[in-house]
Design a protein around this motif. Structure first.
Motif, PDB file in Angstrom:
ATOM      1  N   PRO A 115      -6.813  -3.478 -10.459  1.00  0.00           N
ATOM      2  CA  PRO A 115      -6.804  -4.420 -11.584  1.00  0.00           C
ATOM      3  C   PRO A 115      -8.088  -4.415 -12.407  1.00  0.00           C
ATOM      4  O   PRO A 115      -8.093  -4.903 -13.528  1.00  0.00           O
ATOM      5  CB  PRO A 115      -6.623  -5.786 -10.906  1.00  0.00           C
ATOM      6  CG  PRO A 115      -6.039  -5.486  -9.579  1.00  0.00           C
ATOM      7  CD  PRO A 115      -6.565  -4.144  -9.180  1.00  0.00           C
ATOM      8  N   PRO A 138       1.842   5.123  -8.274  1.00  0.00           N
ATOM      9  CA  PRO A 138       1.667   4.480  -9.579  1.00  0.00           C
ATOM     10  C   PRO A 138       0.297   4.814 -10.158  1.00  0.00           C
ATOM     11  O   PRO A 138      -0.640   5.036  -9.387  1.00  0.00           O
ATOM     12  CB  PRO A 138       1.761   2.982  -9.267  1.00  0.00           C
ATOM     13  CG  PRO A 138       2.126   2.849  -7.838  1.00  0.00           C
ATOM     14  CD  PRO A 138       1.848   4.142  -7.176  1.00  0.00           C
ATOM     15  N   PRO A 139       0.184   4.835 -11.484  1.00  0.00           N
ATOM     16  CA  PRO A 139      -1.094   5.155 -12.120  1.00  0.00           C
ATOM     17  C   PRO A 139      -2.229   4.275 -11.591  1.00  0.00           C
ATOM     18  O   PRO A 139      -2.013   3.121 -11.238  1.00  0.00           O
ATOM     19  CB  PRO A 139      -0.822   4.861 -13.600  1.00  0.00           C
ATOM     20  CG  PRO A 139       0.637   5.085 -13.755  1.00  0.00           C
ATOM     21  CD  PRO A 139       1.243   4.595 -12.476  1.00  0.00           C
ATOM     22  N   MET A 150      -4.453   2.652 -12.873  1.00  0.00           N
ATOM     23  CA  MET A 150      -4.667   1.382 -13.563  1.00  0.00           C
ATOM     24  C   MET A 150      -3.774   0.273 -13.003  1.00  0.00           C
ATOM     25  O   MET A 150      -4.115  -0.910 -13.096  1.00  0.00           O
ATOM     26  CB  MET A 150      -4.410   1.607 -15.061  1.00  0.00           C
ATOM     27  CG  MET A 150      -4.456   0.371 -15.898  1.00  0.00           C
ATOM     28  SD  MET A 150      -2.763  -0.226 -16.120  1.00  0.00           S
ATOM     29  CE  MET A 150      -3.042  -1.731 -17.021  1.00  0.00           C
ATOM     30  N   PHE A 151      -2.628   0.656 -12.404  1.00  0.00           N
ATOM     31  CA  PHE A 151      -1.733  -0.339 -11.840  1.00  0.00           C
ATOM     32  C   PHE A 151      -2.115  -0.719 -10.417  1.00  0.00           C
ATOM     33  O   PHE A 151      -1.650  -1.705  -9.878  1.00  0.00           O
ATOM     34  CB  PHE A 151      -0.284   0.167 -11.837  1.00  0.00           C
ATOM     35  CG  PHE A 151       0.321   0.193 -13.193  1.00  0.00           C
ATOM     36  CD1 PHE A 151       0.897  -0.941 -13.720  1.00  0.00           C
ATOM     37  CD2 PHE A 151       0.291   1.338 -13.953  1.00  0.00           C
ATOM     38  CE1 PHE A 151       1.446  -0.924 -14.981  1.00  0.00           C
ATOM     39  CE2 PHE A 151       0.833   1.360 -15.220  1.00  0.00           C
ATOM     40  CZ  PHE A 151       1.416   0.228 -15.738  1.00  0.00           C
ATOM     41  N   ARG A 152      -2.945   0.140  -9.803  1.00  0.00           N
ATOM     42  CA  ARG A 152      -3.347  -0.152  -8.428  1.00  0.00           C
ATOM     43  C   ARG A 152      -4.692  -0.845  -8.376  1.00  0.00           C
ATOM     44  O   ARG A 152      -5.041  -1.463  -7.379  1.00  0.00           O
ATOM     45  CB  ARG A 152      -3.397   1.157  -7.620  1.00  0.00           C
ATOM     46  CG  ARG A 152      -2.005   1.647  -7.239  1.00  0.00           C
ATOM     47  CD  ARG A 152      -2.092   2.964  -6.546  1.00  0.00           C
ATOM     48  NE  ARG A 152      -2.579   4.001  -7.456  1.00  0.00           N
ATOM     49  CZ  ARG A 152      -2.948   5.211  -7.073  1.00  0.00           C
ATOM     50  NH1 ARG A 152      -2.914   5.542  -5.799  1.00  0.00           N
ATOM     51  NH2 ARG A 152      -3.359   6.093  -7.953  1.00  0.00           N
TER      52      ARG A 152
END
Lengths: 213, 213, 213
Positions: B65, B58-59, B61-63
């Motif tokens: 916060p 996942p990008p 930014m999703f990993r």
């Protein structure tokens, strides 16, 4: 052989959609850089979307500069030609632009749809008829949707007569035929089919039912 | 060292684009939740797009916060400050907003573009000049395009003078320099270059040719 | 058991959003093919976006035709019903459409959000609270954003009262509860919570602060 044929389809689609994107940008009076961006988006958007969906990462277009170069060269030729025509005070005859754009759009749609359908067959997850047809339609119409959304127009797939419909018919045909005959022959049949459907729809002014308010 | 520097670029870009997204939402009279959503989209959109295209799933930014938290905190500070100013009846002097937004946009563009170019180098499929430059430009302008499409504006890359053009120049510079000198130095040079180009373009009112109807 | 429950959520969401997409297309006087495309986009867009972001490639919707078939069947039923009503000269009572669409949108939002939150847990990169919540919200609101962008409307997440806010509350609740209780129970609680929040917001006309110009 198949590869060089798919490359030919890719080039036809790229040039056609680059012209269509460049002309949409010029209609909005964007400057030459905006014309390049919109041409590039229109010409490569469908293929990038398809590659993301079938897991071909990074998308082919990012690994092989030839497609972007072709799109940008096309956009600048379009810009220069129209710039000179404008300087010389020439006006297009009424309807001439629409006719030219109709043929360009049809060519690009046909080329990208059949190319995308076969590309979908190489996706992880198998060669199902459903996945192939979707990959084809998205490759064919994706760039145009991006062009229209970015240029603040209602996407032409919603308003142009039998546009996405022709792409769907072509994609399903290629997907089915590719089980039985040579991929290249299937692509040629699908390519011709899409062009014929679009011409018939335009000539006989086919309309699908709608609900007027 | 390089990592903390890339993190710094990421934070500058995130704060800058969160402000620009929040102000766009406030101009459209969206409520505070809409302001948060548009700020988040603008601040993280380019990076998410880049990560999808280079296969970092996942990008980031999703990993992590921290980026979303920074964007949301920024958006709410902007909202509260403007809310209080409005209550007190203060008006911005003519042109003040445009000047502030110009600097914020330029900072965000420069930071994200150089960061994205280096991030593109880590992509599967190699470290080609072409892929790196594209990853940089998309990281830099992607969030702004999403902001404008969602807020129903013509994307500013099409209308703002020398905007994507500056990003492209910076990305290519960073990509080329990163072969010869330290990545961190390459990023600083690219960062300064983008800001200088934008300032010169604004000061001298550079215009690219366009075709008026 | 959990799988058949997630499938049920998926079907509810697909039917609800297909109706909402079809009605948006009919309001824009699109023809029946446009109605099908917009219904399909609205019903599958959020899930496709989520699958791309969590790396489930090709997206579930491309591997399992049942979702697309359900969306298309729904769209055509909506079209035929409204077509016949129109022919018979029946008019909807004032506000009836809004009330129906409110319930349909709420059902779809609740179903897709809780389903997406649990689907996010299966993503590579772990089952973090943050990733799960985001996956849930994107699944819930993504299709509607695509519908609005393609139909040239300001996305309803920016203007509808407590819309994305309800999705976020539901997603966080499901994500937290799924650590402690059965996933299916967590999904039911989240589903009910989203519907209750939306109803309360609509009934009491909750408003979030905004800055008017």
């Amino acid at each position: 052989m198949i590869d060089s044929f798919m490359f030919l389809m890719d080039v036809i689609g790229t040039v056609a959609f680059a012209i269509s994107g460049a002309m949409a940008a010029i209609c909005k009076e964007m400057d030459i850089f905006g014309v390049n961006i919109l041409a590039l988006t229109t010409a490569t958007g469908g293929g990038i979307l398809r590659d993301i969906l079938i897991g071909r990462i990074p998308p082919l277009m990012f690994r092989t500069p030839i497609y972007a170069m072709t799109a940008l060269a096309t956009a600048n030729v379009v810009f220069v030609v129209l710039y000179i025509r404008k300087k010389r005070g020439r006006k297009a005859r009424a309807g001439a632009y629409e006719r030219i754009l109709f043929w360009i759009d049809t060519l690009g749609l046909a080329a990208f749809t059949v190319e995308g359908t076969i590309a979908g067959a190489g996706a992880l997850g198998g060669t199902g008829l459903f996945l192939m047809s979707f990959a084809g339609v998205i490759t064919g119409v994706g760039g145009g949707v991006m062009r229209d959304v970015m240029a603040q127009e209602l996407p032409s797939i919603f308003v142009k007569r039998i546009y996405a419909c022709a792409a769907l018919a072509g994609a399903v045909t290629v997907a089915i035929l590719s089980y039985y005959i040579d991929q290249k022959q299937a692509m040629i049949i699908g390519f011709v089919l899409i062009i014929v459907i679009r011409c018939l729809a335009a000539h006989f002014r086919w309309n699908l039912p709608r609900i007027t308010q």
